[in-house]
Design a protein around this motif. Sequence first.
Motif, PDB file in Angstrom:
ATOM      1  N   PHE A  48      -9.764 -10.961   4.088  1.00  0.00           N
ATOM      2  CA  PHE A  48      -9.391  -9.787   4.790  1.00  0.00           C
ATOM      3  C   PHE A  48     -10.185  -9.586   6.186  1.00  0.00           C
ATOM      4  O   PHE A  48      -9.414  -9.099   7.048  1.00  0.00           O
ATOM      5  CB  PHE A  48      -9.622  -8.244   3.982  1.00  0.00           C
ATOM      6  N   PHE A  55      -7.175 -10.079  14.744  1.00  0.00           N
ATOM      7  CA  PHE A  55      -5.832  -9.492  14.875  1.00  0.00           C
ATOM      8  C   PHE A  55      -5.738  -8.248  15.883  1.00  0.00           C
ATOM      9  O   PHE A  55      -6.632  -7.597  15.755  1.00  0.00           O
ATOM     10  CB  PHE A  55      -5.436  -9.052  13.502  1.00  0.00           C
ATOM     11  N   GLU A 146     -11.307  -6.351  -4.978  1.00  0.00           N
ATOM     12  CA  GLU A 146     -10.043  -6.802  -5.165  1.00  0.00           C
ATOM     13  C   GLU A 146      -9.148  -6.641  -3.705  1.00  0.00           C
ATOM     14  O   GLU A 146      -8.251  -7.348  -3.425  1.00  0.00           O
ATOM     15  CB  GLU A 146      -9.245  -6.055  -6.290  1.00  0.00           C
ATOM     16  N   PHE A 149     -10.488  -8.943  -1.139  1.00  0.00           N
ATOM     17  CA  PHE A 149     -10.743 -10.302  -1.590  1.00  0.00           C
ATOM     18  C   PHE A 149     -12.157 -10.691  -1.085  1.00  0.00           C
ATOM     19  O   PHE A 149     -12.453 -11.762  -0.359  1.00  0.00           O
ATOM     20  CB  PHE A 149      -9.853 -11.179  -0.781  1.00  0.00           C
ATOM     21  N   PRO A 186      -3.966  -4.631 -10.109  1.00  0.00           N
ATOM     22  CA  PRO A 186      -2.558  -4.922 -10.547  1.00  0.00           C
ATOM     23  C   PRO A 186      -2.573  -5.261 -11.905  1.00  0.00           C
ATOM     24  O   PRO A 186      -3.824  -5.623 -12.337  1.00  0.00           O
ATOM     25  CB  PRO A 186      -2.277  -6.068  -9.833  1.00  0.00           C
ATOM     26  N   SER A 188      -1.745  -7.806 -13.507  1.00  0.00           N
ATOM     27  CA  SER A 188      -1.875  -9.061 -13.708  1.00  0.00           C
ATOM     28  C   SER A 188      -3.674  -9.377 -13.863  1.00  0.00           C
ATOM     29  O   SER A 188      -4.056 -10.321 -14.296  1.00  0.00           O
ATOM     30  CB  SER A 188      -1.384  -9.963 -12.800  1.00  0.00           C
TER      31      SER A 188
ATOM     32  N   TYR B  52      -2.366  -3.621   6.812  1.00  0.00           N
ATOM     33  CA  TYR B  52      -2.794  -4.380   5.527  1.00  0.00           C
ATOM     34  C   TYR B  52      -2.936  -3.317   4.440  1.00  0.00           C
ATOM     35  O   TYR B  52      -2.351  -3.302   3.435  1.00  0.00           O
ATOM     36  CB  TYR B  52      -4.149  -4.803   5.519  1.00  0.00           C
ATOM     37  N   TYR B  56      -0.787  -3.175   1.105  1.00  0.00           N
ATOM     38  CA  TYR B  56      -1.667  -3.043  -0.064  1.00  0.00           C
ATOM     39  C   TYR B  56      -1.298  -2.095  -1.072  1.00  0.00           C
ATOM     40  O   TYR B  56      -0.975  -2.401  -2.269  1.00  0.00           O
ATOM     41  CB  TYR B  56      -3.153  -3.136   0.241  1.00  0.00           C
ATOM     42  N   VAL B 138      -0.789 -10.080   7.660  1.00  0.00           N
ATOM     43  CA  VAL B 138      -0.647  -8.715   7.107  1.00  0.00           C
ATOM     44  C   VAL B 138      -0.302  -8.394   5.834  1.00  0.00           C
ATOM     45  O   VAL B 138      -0.760  -7.527   5.091  1.00  0.00           O
ATOM     46  CB  VAL B 138       0.160  -7.930   8.123  1.00  0.00           C
ATOM     47  N   MET B 140      -0.944 -10.179   3.245  1.00  0.00           N
ATOM     48  CA  MET B 140      -1.644 -11.425   2.364  1.00  0.00           C
ATOM     49  C   MET B 140      -1.576 -10.858   1.029  1.00  0.00           C
ATOM     50  O   MET B 140      -1.606 -11.403   0.026  1.00  0.00           O
ATOM     51  CB  MET B 140      -3.138 -11.203   2.949  1.00  0.00           C
ATOM     52  N   TYR B 141      -1.899  -9.716   0.866  1.00  0.00           N
ATOM     53  CA  TYR B 141      -2.035  -8.927  -0.571  1.00  0.00           C
ATOM     54  C   TYR B 141      -0.752  -8.905  -1.467  1.00  0.00           C
ATOM     55  O   TYR B 141      -0.538  -9.456  -2.342  1.00  0.00           O
ATOM     56  CB  TYR B 141      -2.404  -7.250  -0.419  1.00  0.00           C
ATOM     57  N   ARG B 144      -0.443 -12.533  -2.079  1.00  0.00           N
ATOM     58  CA  ARG B 144      -1.583 -12.990  -3.369  1.00  0.00           C
ATOM     59  C   ARG B 144      -0.859 -12.377  -4.669  1.00  0.00           C
ATOM     60  O   ARG B 144      -1.458 -12.977  -6.003  1.00  0.00           O
ATOM     61  CB  ARG B 144      -2.825 -12.455  -2.844  1.00  0.00           C
ATOM     62  N   VAL B 145      -0.633 -11.167  -4.755  1.00  0.00           N
ATOM     63  CA  VAL B 145      -0.422 -10.341  -5.894  1.00  0.00           C
ATOM     64  C   VAL B 145       1.003 -10.497  -6.297  1.00  0.00           C
ATOM     65  O   VAL B 145       1.426 -11.017  -7.518  1.00  0.00           O
ATOM     66  CB  VAL B 145      -0.977  -8.914  -5.865  1.00  0.00           C
TER      67      VAL B 145
END
Lengths: 234, 827
Positions: A48, A55, A146, A149, A186, A188, B52, B56, B138, B140-141, B144-145
Amino acid sequence: MAQDQAFGQFMASIQYLFASGAYSDLTILCDTDKHAVHKAIICPRSEFFEKAVNFGKEAEEGTIHLVEDEPEIVKLMLQYFYEADYVCSGEELDKEAKESPAPVGTMFAKGKKGRKGRPLAAGQPSQRSQNGDCLIIHAKIYAIAEKYFVAGLKELAMEKFKAACTSSWDDAAFPVAVNIVYQTTPESDLGLRGVVLDTITSRLSLIGKPEIQVLLAEGNGLALGVLLKKVASG
Amino acid sequence: MIAGRGRQKIRPPRRGVHGEEIDFENTWAIIASAFREIHTKNASKLSYEELYRHAYRIVLKKKGEDLYRRVRDFEHEWLSNEVRGSIQALLTANLLASTQIIGGTTANERRTAGERFMKGLKQAWEDHQVCMAMLADVLMYMDRVYCTDHRRPSIYSTSMVLFRDDILSSVSSEEDSPPILVLLNHVILEQIRMERDGDVIEKALIKSCVYMLEALYDGQIETEGQRLYVTSFEEDFLNSSRDFYRAEAELMLRDSDAGAYCRHTRRRIYEEQDRCRSTLSDTTTPKIEKVVEDELIKNRIHELIEMESGVRFMIDNDRLEELSLIYDLNARVDNKKTELMRAIQKRVVEMGTDVNNAAIAASQVQSALSEGADKGKGAVQEKNLNQQTIAALKWVEDVLQLKDKFDEIWRESFGSDQPLQTALTRSFADFINASTFPRSSEYISLFIDENMKKGIKGKTENEIDLVLEKAIVLLRYVQDKDLFERYYKKHLCRRLLMQKSISNDVEKQMISRMKIELGNNFTMKLEAMFKDMTISEELTSGYKAHVAQLGDPDPKRIELGINVLTSMTWPLESMGSSGDNEEGKKLKCVFPPAIERIKKGFEKYYGEKHSGRTLTWLAAMGSADIKAVFPKVPQKDGSLKERRHELNVSTYGMVILLLFNDLPADQFLTFEEIQARTNIPKSDLIRNLQSLAVASKTRILMKDPMSKDISETDRFSFNEGFQGKFHRIKVGVVTSGNKVESDRERKETEKKNDDSRAFCIEAAVVRIMKQRKELSHQQLVAETLNQLAPQFKPDVSMIKKRVESLIEREYLERIEGASVDSYRYLA
């Protein structure tokens, strides 16, 4: 021995960087807190932050504003970045963070230190203790790890959470922590959820608690999880 | 917000992380507007943390599916509405015209239009990649999930697929124009075509487009073979290249020579390799190489090699570099180099046959002449045979030269290629053993003979080595080693007995080389000959000592030098003169008493040493030194003096001359008298008399009448008036050296050879059958051929005859009722 010494010095200098903000090239804002940190320390450990510093606005300003996170938790996360551990101990935490960096030896000792919770008989009204609060903090650390990351932090938080559960499962903070776990991970992610299920299934008296019952009644999968776990363990 | 300590009342936790439900639509609106900013390159004010966080939270609240779909839709619309238009704007008339191959636009215009089009496409692609990378950061979450848990392709991959579908596969606004992808292929192919024709093109630009095609896949599966580059472009490229090179090959075969063709082809291959590296993709290199190799080499190699300026021309003109090119090209498409091998072999056999024919032509002219010579023109015959020998030596030199030539080509141009060496060897063997040219064994032996007698005189050891090596090289090719052995023995025999060899060491070196090359069996008899010679020397000196010991030295004593030859080892029959061997065996030469005494003396001496051995005297092979005194008779200059000469004559010559010793000066002997008193075979007698009475320099006898031919009625007397220029006079006898055989001799040699072959074959057959007990005819023939291969290649009919003979003699029997002809060994 020289090796240990060198390692101690190394850790000390890293902690000094955080405490002093020397050579900082990135600022992290959270509520009123302002942390002067280092990309070189943080970015390799968190995708992150790695993406963020390159950015748009963040890149331009050299500042990352963590708008919705709790300053306390952010602070612990940053501690982890610089000390490879974080310490949950209520007010002491604040005090310590302001002090000059503690010698490594002490720090590790503190990390392992955990006061044994008072044995509570089931059915007695639960008390919220300092240990119980830590349960909540670990859950939140897990959540932020989480979200951003942060490498290794989830595993660390989970270990601490697990340890805290064995001592504070009867604490009033436990249901609060359970709720946080189910809200911030999440489906999972079986890390903390697994620990929660283990704790409940091995201490079924918990189900008698109204707070737990409320959580079981929710459609977040806790009830099903407990059931499956119970069936699986025979 | 941490639950503080000391709170007494515990409430069930509230919903939501931070207590509020998210508003998906609002959140998406924020994200979408940010994406728009990103696409318009205006991202510098966007907060990563904010975007993000929104994504998220959406994912955490299990709205990942919705978010994913929204993003995809957003991109689809962006590409369709914003990007596609800008690409289509680049489709100018020039560009479209080129796809339909309509004239009217110049190459330059088309190239510029193509470049503009590629630039636009490249830009769009790169923008898309950059933007999608930011979006993916942006999101990314979500990747990934959500994507991981639901096995969705990452948003980046999905957006790449969108680019393919919305841009590359889209059809331009004009009705019948092809999709962008097809246009792109066409533009790239056209640019490559321009470069092949010598233009300079923007390689980097094409390479960018190729990168794009390599990054995109046809269909859902992302495998190597599914890259758009492979599925859409590569095949077209290879096909159009194939057409191009097919036409080019056609043109070049018509217009250039083979050398230029080779150079051009090599350059084309390099160019294509280069092009793959700089402009296209390395994965194409082997494929396009194959196309070029197929079209320029494989399909044309035969034509190329057969061109007027092809392999034959290159060989004849020593174009080593071009041959090397041809070799490289052929090797590219054919591991075995079949075409080149065929051409080379053909040329070797052609050139070898020329060498053979030259030798045959020379020998035919001369054998026509030597027919006449048989009637008695000794000198002419000698000359002819010498010339023929020279032709034989020339044949050997020519073959060696040919060998050197092809060795050089093989070494310099063919990289010492093993199979080609084998092929060359086979071709050399082919013409050397050609059935139309049966004399190679004899010629090679003569070549060695010549060198042993004269050639190596004054040469250094290394040079001699070289000569020997040459002989061995040729010998390797000879198939009928037995025939060679026969000639070599004959020639060696003469060299040894007449002491013609320059160096015994070199003779022995040659033998040991042959031993290495052909094995012990081959040289055993040759070595035995040397051994006989050594023993003979010992015998001679032993006998001399023996005689000296016997009593007072007799000043008139005749000294004896003797060679005792083992009859099986030495080819004695071939030493006699032609045609009268039978006669020579029957008749025993009558020696004059003095000689007869010595002969007896030696026989006794020898008999004491080796009892039970019979000595046969070969008068036809010896020679004698005679001291002759010519009386005082008036000479041409009128002087009167006695003359002494030392005459070196053949043994027969000596026998003849001694007859005249006892004859009064004015008497004569007739031919018949001489023959009767000496028992010398007629033809030998004629030849010896020719030397003594006809040849002008050695006319020790007078003949009446004076004519060139000897006839049975001639009378001979001592030539008192003989005059020699030197003290020592050698009386030569016709055919004393090693020369090419006449045709008649040749036939005899062949017959003898066949006889010994018959024996070898029988031995081999018996050996095989003894081991195998039963065998079919086919197998027996095959095994026999195989066993005899190192010695000679027998006729199958000869084998058959020998087998029949063996059956008659009950070594073998036919197996009755066997499905194929078979034999059984009878112990």
